[in-house]
Scaffold this active site. Structure first.
Site, PDB file in Angstrom:
ATOM      1  N   GLU A  71      35.194  36.692  68.515  1.00 52.05           N
ATOM      2  CA  GLU A  71      35.633  36.753  67.114  1.00 52.05           C
ATOM      3  C   GLU A  71      37.043  36.210  66.885  1.00 52.05           C
ATOM      4  OE1 GLU A  71      34.857  40.839  65.995  1.00 52.05           O
ATOM      5  OE2 GLU A  71      32.729  40.637  66.451  1.00 52.05           O
TER       6      GLU A  71
ATOM      7  N   ASN B 133      32.190  33.688  71.107  1.00 52.44           N
ATOM      8  CA  ASN B 133      31.173  34.431  70.369  1.00 52.44           C
ATOM      9  C   ASN B 133      31.771  34.853  69.022  1.00 52.44           C
ATOM     10  OD1 ASN B 133      28.593  35.933  70.449  1.00 52.44           O
ATOM     11  ND2 ASN B 133      29.849  37.791  70.634  1.00 52.44           N
TER      12      ASN B 133
ATOM     13  N   HIS C  20      24.653  39.022  62.804  1.00 49.59           N
ATOM     14  CA  HIS C  20      24.472  40.283  62.060  1.00 49.59           C
ATOM     15  C   HIS C  20      24.144  39.868  60.626  1.00 49.59           C
ATOM     16  CE1 HIS C  20      25.788  42.694  65.410  1.00 49.59           C
ATOM     17  NE2 HIS C  20      26.841  41.908  65.558  1.00 49.59           N
TER      18      HIS C  20
ATOM     19  N   GLU D 111      23.721  38.812  69.041  1.00 48.08           N
ATOM     20  CA  GLU D 111      23.805  40.186  68.487  1.00 48.08           C
ATOM     21  C   GLU D 111      22.937  40.312  67.238  1.00 48.08           C
ATOM     22  OE1 GLU D 111      27.893  41.452  67.959  1.00 48.08           O
ATOM     23  OE2 GLU D 111      28.551  40.430  69.775  1.00 48.08           O
TER      24      GLU D 111
ATOM     25  N   ASP E 255      20.794  41.396  64.318  1.00 46.31           N
ATOM     26  CA  ASP E 255      20.159  42.471  63.563  1.00 46.31           C
ATOM     27  C   ASP E 255      20.111  42.015  62.114  1.00 46.31           C
ATOM     28  OD1 ASP E 255      22.862  43.032  62.852  1.00 46.31           O
ATOM     29  OD2 ASP E 255      22.952  44.773  64.173  1.00 46.31           O
TER      30      ASP E 255
HETATM   31  O1  9MR Z   1      27.809  48.164  68.253  1.00 49.02           O
HETATM   32  C1  9MR Z   1      29.179  48.367  68.533  1.00 49.02           C
HETATM   33  C2  9MR Z   1      29.613  49.721  68.012  1.00 49.02           C
HETATM   34  O2  9MR Z   1      28.992  50.750  68.745  1.00 49.02           O
HETATM   35  C3  9MR Z   1      31.116  49.844  68.090  1.00 49.02           C
HETATM   36  O3  9MR Z   1      31.526  51.039  67.457  1.00 49.02           O
HETATM   37  C4  9MR Z   1      31.763  48.660  67.412  1.00 49.02           C
HETATM   38  C5  9MR Z   1      33.261  48.743  67.472  1.00 49.02           C
HETATM   39  O4  9MR Z   1      33.867  47.601  66.971  1.00 49.02           O
HETATM   40  O5  9MR Z   1      31.337  47.476  68.044  1.00 49.02           O
HETATM   41  C6  9MR Z   1      29.970  47.277  67.883  1.00 49.02           C
HETATM   42  O6  9MR Z   1      29.590  46.027  68.436  1.00 49.02           O
HETATM   43  C7  9MR Z   1      30.197  44.876  67.867  1.00 49.02           C
HETATM   44  C8  9MR Z   1      30.309  43.828  68.948  1.00 49.02           C
HETATM   45  O7  9MR Z   1      30.986  44.327  70.062  1.00 49.02           O
HETATM   46  C9  9MR Z   1      30.996  42.582  68.435  1.00 49.02           C
HETATM   47  N1  9MR Z   1      30.353  42.072  67.260  1.00 49.02           N
HETATM   48  C10 9MR Z   1      30.099  43.034  66.202  1.00 49.02           C
HETATM   49  C11 9MR Z   1      29.359  44.251  66.758  1.00 49.02           C
HETATM   50  C12 9MR Z   1      29.007  45.208  65.643  1.00 49.02           C
HETATM   51  O8  9MR Z   1      30.166  45.722  65.066  1.00 49.02           O
END
Ligand code: 9MR
Length: 473
Positions: free
Chosen positions: A170, A211, A247, A275, A277
């Site tokens: 990111e 990513n 997402h 990722e 969804d």
């Molecule tokens: O799914 C993850 C969640 O459990 C955490 O609380 C969160 C914290 O930032 O991160 C989520 O995963 C993220 C991923 O690492 C990077 N891209 C976005 C994902 C969804 O927020």
């Protein structure tokens, strides 16, 4: 600095291969979460995806693996896993220089037990950083040292266990400029190239990715990512792939997604949907679930349309364990299984998009190749000292081949990481045996194996492909 999980044998030389030789007890254990749809009784997603030459993965969280249905679906359906949080900086190095490897190691162990490849997520990110780092007011040179040490420790430990790293996560703002993170503030945009170079030095066999989210379609942010990729490749920086998080919102899958994947592939990069969804306003209903199913089809088709799109990973196993409702008020139901662990219409749609309902082929068709088997061996990516390959086997005979085993000669090629089968090597011979989840090749059916290999000495082209002892064309 780099502490290996395996003190005697480097993972990349033997560990992963040994891991792949383990049989999966979960498969043998039978289906706990048996769904009611016909699709759920069908082949797992990983198997139909393998026939298309891609992996189909999921993010998994260690603390949910104690839930039997979650664990079972995670092990059975997916050929790849990403640790949802366990490999993030805050989880691994909550105190400077003191690493807590346990939860991340558990994810790796789960993957080994289930013949799954692991995506490393993530080395350098602005979020989920420990407070000692966030609040440390470090100088640029201090930050550089901290970043290098972390990459050395983490990528070093999991070398051979992960096939790819989200090295930088990111890095962009929505308008395509660089995000104002501690890394960008302290080191400027060079932190990205530096992190990639460092990761490559530590684990030269891993595929290295940038990513990001909101980069599924062609837009200002993905343009920024594209321009960066061009610059990094021009400078010879070891960037191998682009992770498109995806997402997404149901009904809003960007229409340019396939074209966007293609433009990155045209740069010589792999692309992974990392990722996925697709969320909706909850509660769901039949029409929303149908729309979502169509959206999943669109995404899977976009990946399948581009040969360098190597796989799709969904961000979680079931709707009851998804990050979405925690962050987007009133939204959720974004995954392939509902909160009761039942496959949703989206599951059926993915299955169908992956060719799961297709007739595996008619051996009496005169257009079908004759002979017992055909093999298509492709070098997907060659970086001099090693390469990534793909081997498609087709059972061109008229009967099923059970407990299939493919062997071939390729002196000078040492497989360091193989998937979609149980890999072993002896002398110059490579042998891949059927994984527990795909024991039979029906007449006309194909399956695709993937691997990463080192080259040494004089490398001969692969020869003498044999399926259960019989020479293939
Ligand atoms: O799914 C993850 C969640 O459990 C955490 O609380 C969160 C914290 O930032 O991160 C989520 O995963 C993220 C991923 O690492 C990077 N891209 C976005 C994902 C969804 O927020």
């Amino acid at each position: 600095m780099a502490e290996s999980r395996h003190r005697t044998t480097p993972r990349r030389a033997a560990g992963r291969l040994l891991g792949l030789l383990l049989t999966t007890s979960l498969f043998a254990a039978g289906l706990v979460a048996a769904g009611t749809t016909a699709a759920h009784a069908a082949d797992p997603l990983r198997q139909v995806a393998a026939r298309q030459g891609i992996h189909f993965g999921s993010a998994i969280a260690n603390q949910h693996l104690s839930v039997p249905q979650y664990r079972q679906i995670a092990g059975e359906q997916f050929s790849a896993v990403t640790a949802e949080n366990e490999m993030k900086w805050e989880s691994l190095e909550g105190r400077r220089g003191q690493y807590n490897w346990g939860p991340a190691d558990s994810i790796i162990d789960f993957a080994e037990q289930n013949d799954q490849i692991v995506r490393g997520h993530t080395l350098v990110w602005h979020s989920q950083l420990p407070s000692w780092l966030n609040d440390g007011s470090f100088s640029g040179s201090q930050l550089q040292g901290i970043m290098d040490d972390h990459i050395e420790a983490v990528a070093g430990r999991y070398a051979g266990d992960v096939y790819a790293w989200d090295v930088v996560n990111e890095p962009f703002n929505e308008d395509g400029t660089f995000r104002d993170s501690i890394w960008y503030r302290g080191l400027g945009q060079d932190y990205i190239a530096d992190a990639l170079r460092k990761a490559h030095e530590v684990d030269p066999n891993a595929e290295l990715y940038i990513n990001d989210y909101n980069v599924a379609g062609i837009n200002s942010k993905s343009d920024g990512l594209y321009d960066l990729a061009v610059r990094l490749l021009d400078e010879g920086v070891p960037l191998h792939g682009i992770g498109i998080q995806s997402h997404l919102v149901s009904g809003q899958v960007p229409s340019s997604m396939r074209q966007n994947i293609q433009r990155f592939a045209d740069l010589g990069l792999d692309v992974a949907i990392t990722e996925l969804d697709i969320r909706m306003q909850t509660p769901s209903d039949a029409s929303k679930l149908r729309q979502q199913a169509d959206d999943y089809t669109t995404v899977v088709n976009a990946c399948l349309a581009v040969p360098r799109c190597i796989g799709v990973t969904v961000w979680g196993v079931d709707d009851g364990h998804s990050w979405v409702p925690d962050v987007f008020d009133g939204q959720g139901a974004a995954l392939l299984y509902d909160a009761q662990y039942q496959p949703k219409p989206a599951w059926d749609a993915v299955y169908a998009a992956l060719g799961g309902t297709e007739d595996p082929g008619d051996p009496d068709d005169p257009d079908e190749p004759s002979g017992p088997c055909a093999v298509d061996y492709t070098v997907v990516n060659d970086w001099g000292s090693g390469f990534q390959g793909s081997v498609e086997i087709t059972n061109t005979g008229s009967s099923a081949v059970t407990d299939w085993q493919l062997a071939w000669d390729s002196p000078g090629v040492t497989v360091t990481n193989g998937w979609n089968g149980r890999w072993s090597q002896s002398g110059g011979r490579t042998t891949v045996s059927a994984p527990s989840w795909n024991p039979t090749l029906q007449a006309g059916q194909s399956t695709t194996l993937g691997f990463v290999a080192d080259k040494s000495g004089s490398v001969s082209p692969p020869s003498e492909f044999r399926l259960n002892g019989t020479v293939c064309s």
